[in-house]
Scaffold this active site. Structure first.
Site, PDB file in Angstrom:
ATOM      1  N   ASP A 140       0.791  -1.166  -0.036  1.00  0.00           N
ATOM      2  CA  ASP A 140      -0.011  -0.122  -0.020  1.00  0.00           C
ATOM      3  C   ASP A 140       0.901   1.205  -0.092  1.00  0.00           C
ATOM      4  OD1 ASP A 140      -2.006  -1.839   0.195  1.00  0.00           O
ATOM      5  OD2 ASP A 140      -2.368  -1.496   2.259  1.00  0.00           O
ATOM      6  N   ARG A 141       0.369   2.356  -0.409  1.00  0.00           N
ATOM      7  CA  ARG A 141       1.020   3.578  -0.657  1.00  0.00           C
ATOM      8  C   ARG A 141       1.648   4.066   0.718  1.00  0.00           C
ATOM      9  NH1 ARG A 141      -2.470   8.852  -0.440  1.00  0.00           N
ATOM     10  NH2 ARG A 141      -2.712   7.917   1.451  1.00  0.00           N
TER      11      ARG A 141
END
Length: 363
Positions: A140-141
């Site tokens: 995930d970012r």
């Protein structure tokens, strides 16, 4: 017009007696070459036996030398190079392992074409014109830590097969998988202090109205009726000031798996704006300026590019993103089969919680 000499990665295999009699394509399939790999080799005459070009249906003999020629001069089109710092942990002809910082998405998006790990990798390889960006284990970012980039199509296929091991209930793995360990800081203390969560996950049919920015938020939930098989092993390492440092070993790698499973236990990740109710209320949308001058082939005439983020004020749970870090990877090298293991220490924002434990999950 000058022609560009094709770059070739040559991979050599010595055929053992147990492998004698099978076809070249069968041998390569057992090495986790994909159908696309085989089609590419067939189209470019990329298989050679004992120094001579051979077909995929040719049978192997003990002692043969099978050589694979893989073109590696392809480039990802449409991903501009951006001067984003890249923390390289390891690199060889087949893979690149980096320590991704929190806040950096892996892939560009419609609203963010120039600030991602892919843009950073393009800049890292700018002297050779970039590469095709292939990332078998995504993060995930706002999750920090170790991530692998495959440098050609065969290593990408083999690594992808490793990440799929165990995703289907009751499957029989044909080879070793990729072992991924994370460190997470969660609210409260999971009970029991160690265990295995087997709770299937599915995407919510409708985005929750509680999400701070629904148009940018994709949520998942535990769904025992229709969810996809998901298994997480966890162990509490230390608890202090209402938070716990938890070591997590993934058996499957579903989207948001750790975040949803920990919330399902009643201990959501600190700073998680999607699955931690207190952070939902506090999350805000912010923008960061990225200099347009640091982006190669940029047609943007502005002096900077605005990067949109969703963050949590640092006074909420002491962290401005979900407290999750991919701290260790272990896998056989996709080409040589040599055991590989990499670790990455906790980043500064997670160290600020003051945990002293550094013991990792026994792999």
């Amino acid at each position: 017009m000058a022609t560009v000499e094709a770059e070739i990665r040559r991979i050599s295999y010595q055929i053992r007696p147990a492998e004698a009699g099978i076809r070249v394509e069968q041998f390569l399939s057992r090495k986790s070459y994909s159908r696309q790999n085989l089609a590419q080799l067939k189209s470019c005459a990329g298989t050679w036996m004992n120094g001579k070009s051979c077909r995929l249906n040719q049978r192997l003999n003990a002692g043969d030398t099978l050589e694979i020629h893989i073109p590696v001069n392809e480039r990802s089109e449409g991903i501009p190079a951006a001067a984003i710092p890249l923390s390289v942990i390891y690199e060889d002809e087949d893979i690149l392992v980096v320590n991704k910082p929190a806040g950096l998405p892996v892939h560009p998006s419609k609203d963010n074409l120039c600030y991602s790990l892919a843009n950073a990798v393009m800049y890292y390889y700018r002297d050779r014109g970039g590469i095709v960006f292939r990332c078998p284990n995504r993060l995930d970012r706002d999750t920090s830590g170790l991530i692998i980039i495959a440098k050609h199509s065969v290593s990408a296929a083999v690594l992808a097969s490793m990440t799929k091991k165990g995703k289907t209930r009751g499957e029989k793995p044909t080879g070793p998988g990729m072992e991924r360990e994370y460190l997470a800081i969660v609210c409260g203390r999971p009970s029991p202090g160690s265990g295995t969560l087997e709770a299937p996950l599915s995407r919510r049919k409708a985005l929750s109205a509680r999400a701070p920015f629904p148009e940018r938020s994709i949520e998942y939930c535990v769904d025992f009726d229709h969810g996809r098989h998901a298994v997480t092993h966890y162990r509490v390492l230390e608890t202090r000031n209402g938070y716990s440092l938890v070591s997590i070993l993934l058996e499957t790698g579903r989207t948001h798996q750790i975040r949803v499973h920990m919330a399902h236990l009643g201990c959501p990740l600190a700073g998680d704006y999607l699955y931690n109710p207190s952070c939902r209320r506090a999350s805000v949308q912010t923008y960061t300026d990225w200099p347009a001058a640091g982006i190669s082939k940029s047609t943007d005439s502005r002096k900077s590019v605005k990067i949109s983020r969703i963050t949590v004020p640092t006074e909420i749970n002491g962290i401005s993103r979900q407290a999750l870090h991919a701290c260790r990877l272990r896998f056989p090298h996709p080409i040589t089969g040599k055991p590989m293991e990499f670790t990455a220490p906790l980043p500064e924002d997670m160290l600020s919680f003051g945990f002293e434990s550094r013991q990792l999950y026994p792999l």
